[in-house]
Design a protein around this motif. Structure first.
Motif, PDB file in Angstrom:
ATOM      1  N   GLU A 334       0.827  -1.209   0.000  1.00 55.42           N
ATOM      2  CA  GLU A 334       0.000   0.000   0.000  1.00 55.42           C
ATOM      3  C   GLU A 334       0.862   1.260   0.000  1.00 55.42           C
ATOM      4  OE1 GLU A 334      -3.245   0.217  -0.352  1.00 55.42           O
ATOM      5  OE2 GLU A 334      -3.486  -1.963  -0.459  1.00 55.42           O
ATOM      6  N   PHE A 335       1.895   1.299   0.824  1.00 56.90           N
ATOM      7  CA  PHE A 335       2.754   2.480   0.847  1.00 56.90           C
ATOM      8  C   PHE A 335       3.465   2.670  -0.490  1.00 56.90           C
ATOM      9  CE2 PHE A 335       2.795   2.432   5.650  1.00 56.90           C
ATOM     10  CZ  PHE A 335       2.334   3.738   5.800  1.00 56.90           C
ATOM     11  N   ALA A 336       3.888   1.570  -1.121  1.00 53.35           N
ATOM     12  CA  ALA A 336       4.566   1.673  -2.419  1.00 53.35           C
ATOM     13  C   ALA A 336       3.624   2.254  -3.472  1.00 53.35           C
ATOM     14  CB  ALA A 336       5.077   0.307  -2.853  1.00 53.35           C
ATOM     15  N   ALA A 337       2.374   1.841  -3.434  1.00 51.00           N
ATOM     16  CA  ALA A 337       1.405   2.332  -4.419  1.00 51.00           C
ATOM     17  C   ALA A 337       1.101   3.813  -4.226  1.00 51.00           C
ATOM     18  CB  ALA A 337       0.111   1.517  -4.311  1.00 51.00           C
ATOM     19  N   LEU A 338       1.184   4.299  -2.992  1.00 50.92           N
ATOM     20  CA  LEU A 338       0.861   5.690  -2.685  1.00 50.92           C
ATOM     21  C   LEU A 338       2.040   6.634  -2.873  1.00 50.92           C
ATOM     22  CD1 LEU A 338      -1.175   5.038   0.592  1.00 50.92           C
ATOM     23  CD2 LEU A 338      -2.134   5.862  -1.578  1.00 50.92           C
ATOM     24  N   ARG A 339       3.261   6.115  -2.885  1.00 54.36           N
ATOM     25  CA  ARG A 339       4.453   6.959  -2.853  1.00 54.36           C
ATOM     26  C   ARG A 339       4.565   7.831  -4.107  1.00 54.36           C
ATOM     27  NH1 ARG A 339       8.484   6.690   0.582  1.00 54.36           N
ATOM     28  NH2 ARG A 339       7.655   4.685   1.308  1.00 54.36           N
ATOM     29  N   ALA A 340       4.848   9.106  -3.888  1.00 52.36           N
ATOM     30  CA  ALA A 340       4.982  10.044  -5.000  1.00 52.36           C
ATOM     31  C   ALA A 340       6.266   9.781  -5.787  1.00 52.36           C
ATOM     32  CB  ALA A 340       4.986  11.478  -4.469  1.00 52.36           C
ATOM     33  N   ASP A 341       6.253  10.158  -7.055  1.00 48.44           N
ATOM     34  CA  ASP A 341       7.429   9.982  -7.898  1.00 48.44           C
ATOM     35  C   ASP A 341       8.598  10.797  -7.347  1.00 48.44           C
ATOM     36  OD1 ASP A 341       5.983   8.380  -9.578  1.00 48.44           O
ATOM     37  OD2 ASP A 341       5.540   9.969 -11.033  1.00 48.44           O
ATOM     38  N   GLY A 342       9.776  10.206  -7.386  1.00 45.43           N
ATOM     39  CA  GLY A 342      10.978  10.907  -6.977  1.00 45.43           C
ATOM     40  C   GLY A 342      11.245  10.903  -5.496  1.00 45.43           C
ATOM     41  N   VAL A 343      10.392  10.254  -4.715  1.00 46.17           N
ATOM     42  CA  VAL A 343      10.579  10.182  -3.269  1.00 46.17           C
ATOM     43  C   VAL A 343      11.273   8.868  -2.927  1.00 46.17           C
ATOM     44  CG1 VAL A 343       9.430  10.083  -1.024  1.00 46.17           C
ATOM     45  CG2 VAL A 343       8.587  11.635  -2.797  1.00 46.17           C
ATOM     46  N   PRO A 344      12.385   8.893  -2.199  1.00 46.19           N
ATOM     47  CA  PRO A 344      13.073   7.642  -1.851  1.00 46.19           C
ATOM     48  C   PRO A 344      12.152   6.679  -1.111  1.00 46.19           C
ATOM     49  CG  PRO A 344      14.425   9.545  -1.283  1.00 46.19           C
ATOM     50  CD  PRO A 344      13.076  10.076  -1.639  1.00 46.19           C
ATOM     51  N   ASP A 345      12.266   5.408  -1.455  1.00 45.59           N
ATOM     52  CA  ASP A 345      11.451   4.422  -0.755  1.00 45.59           C
ATOM     53  C   ASP A 345      12.162   3.871   0.469  1.00 45.59           C
ATOM     54  OD1 ASP A 345      13.381   3.104  -2.179  1.00 45.59           O
ATOM     55  OD2 ASP A 345      12.025   1.791  -3.284  1.00 45.59           O
ATOM     56  N   ASN A 346      13.472   4.058   0.561  1.00 42.67           N
ATOM     57  CA  ASN A 346      14.257   3.594   1.698  1.00 42.67           C
ATOM     58  C   ASN A 346      15.257   4.669   2.098  1.00 42.67           C
ATOM     59  OD1 ASN A 346      13.480   0.832   2.289  1.00 42.67           O
ATOM     60  ND2 ASN A 346      14.278   0.308   0.269  1.00 42.67           N
ATOM     61  N   PRO A 347      15.707   4.649   3.344  1.00 43.88           N
ATOM     62  CA  PRO A 347      16.857   5.478   3.704  1.00 43.88           C
ATOM     63  C   PRO A 347      18.114   4.909   3.060  1.00 43.88           C
ATOM     64  CG  PRO A 347      16.250   4.060   5.536  1.00 43.88           C
ATOM     65  CD  PRO A 347      15.201   3.871   4.485  1.00 43.88           C
ATOM     66  N   PRO A 348      19.195   5.681   2.995  1.00 45.70           N
ATOM     67  CA  PRO A 348      20.445   5.147   2.455  1.00 45.70           C
ATOM     68  C   PRO A 348      20.921   3.933   3.242  1.00 45.70           C
ATOM     69  CG  PRO A 348      20.551   7.533   2.636  1.00 45.70           C
ATOM     70  CD  PRO A 348      19.300   7.105   3.331  1.00 45.70           C
ATOM     71  N   THR A 349      21.437   2.940   2.534  1.00 47.45           N
ATOM     72  CA  THR A 349      22.025   1.762   3.155  1.00 47.45           C
ATOM     73  C   THR A 349      23.483   1.654   2.733  1.00 47.45           C
ATOM     74  OG1 THR A 349      21.482   0.281   1.318  1.00 47.45           O
ATOM     75  CG2 THR A 349      19.808   0.552   3.051  1.00 47.45           C
ATOM     76  N   HIS A 350      24.254   0.931   3.505  1.00 42.10           N
ATOM     77  CA  HIS A 350      25.671   0.757   3.173  1.00 42.10           C
ATOM     78  C   HIS A 350      25.823   0.107   1.799  1.00 42.10           C
ATOM     79  CE1 HIS A 350      29.962   0.197   4.131  1.00 42.10           C
ATOM     80  NE2 HIS A 350      29.839  -0.889   3.387  1.00 42.10           N
ATOM     81  N   ALA A 351      25.069  -0.954   1.569  1.00 47.97           N
ATOM     82  CA  ALA A 351      25.182  -1.663   0.291  1.00 47.97           C
ATOM     83  C   ALA A 351      24.786  -0.755  -0.870  1.00 47.97           C
ATOM     84  CB  ALA A 351      24.312  -2.914   0.309  1.00 47.97           C
TER      85      ALA A 351
END
Length: 377
Positions: A334-351
């Motif tokens: 549900e959150f993925a479907a609502l997320r606006a374009d250009g908005v990160p889906d995750n915080p930065p990760t080491h990998a």
């Protein structure tokens, strides 16, 4: 989007049995909970830092290093690292070590804590809380990004030609969140550095969280890190679930009524209507959590508090099963479907940061990972 759990490490009497676990039992239960969180598919396990009873979470890096050796995938974080009373040199060294031991599965949340007496215990003055948070983090930020540091401030001895060891893994500092319940200065600090802002979110109404997150987003954009809606936001939340809401309310009521943090105050019904606490079925947790987006915007990390108030280990593990099987899969979709374009889906990760550097033709910048969009994975 990342989903996980956080613990404050309280050692609390179970009001249904009259028994309080030992510190050893509670610590070992925490290890079991962290491993279970990975087993059910959660992304993050976070633990707090406290130096007073009734908490046993005084050494988060030791605990998280042990968990790192027993897990493979889950990100290990703090829900509070006391940046005010812990020397920033020690933070730089300890968390870089944890980063190496965990293979990069480390981030941390800076906070001032909520225990006033901790300041004199560590030779500090609580009236310096905000200045300590600002100065200590400014030094930590440099220690992870500069090989040799010359520094002088107000609250610790100067450094001359100092190198913090070990250096961050692959030259990538751990990602930092700045956590706060009520201090706009901390939201400003997170925005200034382009770091994440974590709204504790468990005791206050939605209007308060909206103000704090809104301030951070505006200042994030002001400092040139990206659009306001691209700022890296995390939220806390408290849940207790049973298959039916009636069973959840019945089973959780004695824990709520006697909990040190909110017992003997407003009723559970008032608390659930006025704060993010959800006591009910998995569907009710899904609906209320999705509602957080209405006032916080698209965000990147959701952590749930599930092991507090004396709940026995068996019950906590049942909560994790419900989160992993019935709640988080729906929230991800549900959150993925609502997320606006250009908005990160995750915080930065080491990998993610490492992979981005490998494909970039620009010189490596040690501050990468503290800016929006870096290292999505």
């Amino acid at each position: 989007m990342q989903f996980g759990i956080f613990t404050v490490g309280d050692v609390t009497l179970d009001p249904t049995t009259g028994r309080t676990p030992t510190e050893h039992e509670r610590l070992m239960a925490t290890i079991t909970i962290a491993r279970k969180a990975e087993e059910v598919g959660l992304d993050v396990f976070a633990t707090g830092e406290h130096h007073n009873p009734p908490f046993m979470s005084s050494a988060p890096t030791t605990t998280l290093a042990h968990i790192a050796a027993l897990t493979e995938r889950i990100i290990l974080s703090t829900s509070t690292t006391l940046v005010t009373t812990t020397d920033p040199v020690r933070i730089a060294e300890d968390y870089a070590t944890l980063q190496h031991l965990s293979g990069g599965r480390t981030d941390l949340m800076m906070g001032r804590g909520n225990t006033g007496p901790v300041y004199p215990w560590f030779g500090k003055d609580i009236r310096d809380g905000i200045p300590l948070a600002v100065e200590n983090y400014a030094l930590l930020h440099r220690l992870w990004r500069e090989e040799v540091v010359d520094w002088q401030g107000k609250h610790r001895t100067p450094l001359q030609g100092f190198t913090s060891t070990p250096r961050p893994l692959d030259g990538i500092p751990p990602f930092v969140w700045h956590g706060s319940i009520r201090s706009p200065e901390i939201a400003e600090q997170a925005a200034y550095y382009g770091d994440g802002f974590f709204a504790n979110h468990i005791f206050w109404p939605a209007s308060h969280t909206a103000q704090m997150v809104g301030l951070y987003r505006r200042r994030f954009e002001h400092y040139g890190h990206g659009r306001a809606d691209q700022a890296i936001v995390g939220l806390g939340g408290q849940v207790f679930m049973r298959k039916s809401s009636q069973d959840a309310v019945r089973d959780f009521r004695p824990y709520f009524d006697n909990a040190p943090v909110y017992g003997h105050g407003p009723s559970m019904e008032d608390f659930t209507s006025q704060t993010p606490l959800t006591v009910g079925s998995p569907q009710e947790v899904i609906e209320k959590t999705l509602g957080f987006r209405e006032y916080a915007g698209d965000y990147q990390r959701q952590l749930f508090l599930v092991d507090h108030a004396g709940l026995p280990l068996k019950t906590v593990l049942e909560q994790l099963d419900l989160l992993g099987e019935e709640v988080v899969p729906v929230l991800r979709k549900e959150f993925a479907a609502l997320r606006a374009d250009g908005v990160p889906d995750n915080p930065p990760t080491h990998a993610g940061v490492k992979a981005a550097r490998a494909t970039s033709t620009a010189p490596a910048d040690p501050s990468v990972g503290a800016t929006v969009g870096a290292g999505r994975s």
